[in-house]
Design an enzyme around this catalytic site. Sequence first.
Site, PDB file in Angstrom:
ATOM      1  N   GLU A 113       0.752  -1.149  -0.056  1.00  0.00           N
ATOM      2  CA  GLU A 113      -0.008  -0.073   0.167  1.00  0.00           C
ATOM      3  C   GLU A 113       0.828   1.407   0.034  1.00  0.00           C
ATOM      4  OE1 GLU A 113      -4.022  -0.561   2.087  1.00  0.00           O
ATOM      5  OE2 GLU A 113      -2.597  -2.021   3.221  1.00  0.00           O
ATOM      6  N   GLU A 133      -4.522  -9.828   2.808  1.00  0.00           N
ATOM      7  CA  GLU A 133      -5.329  -9.382   4.263  1.00  0.00           C
ATOM      8  C   GLU A 133      -6.624 -10.244   4.256  1.00  0.00           C
ATOM      9  OE1 GLU A 133      -3.019  -5.666   3.638  1.00  0.00           O
ATOM     10  OE2 GLU A 133      -3.511  -7.138   2.344  1.00  0.00           O
TER      11      GLU A 133
END
Length: 259
Positions: A113, A133
């Site tokens: 990210e 995730e």
Amino acid sequence: MPLVITEQHGVVRHVVLNRAEKRNAFNGELVVAVGEALRAAADDPAVHCVVLRGAGPMFSSGMDLASLGDVAADPSNLRAFRRACLDAWNLAEEMAKPTICVIHGACIGGAMELALACDLRVMAKDAVIGMPETRIGLIPDVGGSSRLPQVVGLGRAKELVMTGKMIGGDEAERIGLVNRVAPIEKLGPETQALIDELLACAPVAVGLAKRVMDASARPALSATLELEVAMQELCARSEDFAEGAKAFQEKRQPEFSGR
């Protein structure tokens, strides 16, 4: 030893993650240190380009296990930790200077990210990258769900996020996730070649063009970032995440409900 090392190479500022003994995993202190280094680079008129790298065997393994445990123990910790990450990560996108993330070894979860918040990415062929995730019952929530679709397209982004898959350098370049890929021994020269191309252009024009394109590609970024955390709060309170976090700590496959 400082958690972040900064190096000045002419008009280029290198920001180096320096928690190699923990695979550059992001705890609160490293997040803050990265933010401070990026802010200093953004505010320094002598800096025309910023390169983000990692010391040791990999760029970063993502969020520190202890931080994950804190969220599992008390989901109310989520927003505070996430805000610190976004304050740091967003600087890479918001500064009116090109930012390059250099990826070797692995770039996982929150580290990807951060890479997505940079303008350009250079990756070693043998490195791996991904946001796994969903495999532990969470979603990418520090900009990954918002930025990835604009980088690789919605279909590719859904595949990467919804399956939690990891991919190598060649695949990352093929789908447009990274701009350049090179054997690990040529990663430095490949990065320098890209830097030289950027520095051959007028720095003010490069920075302003970056800001216009970002605004065009992500006009609703603030709204989608808020949606990310709202959805993550639901995930963090779910039985799936409780099981996913426990399985992650025990190094086993989670047994999600309904499987």
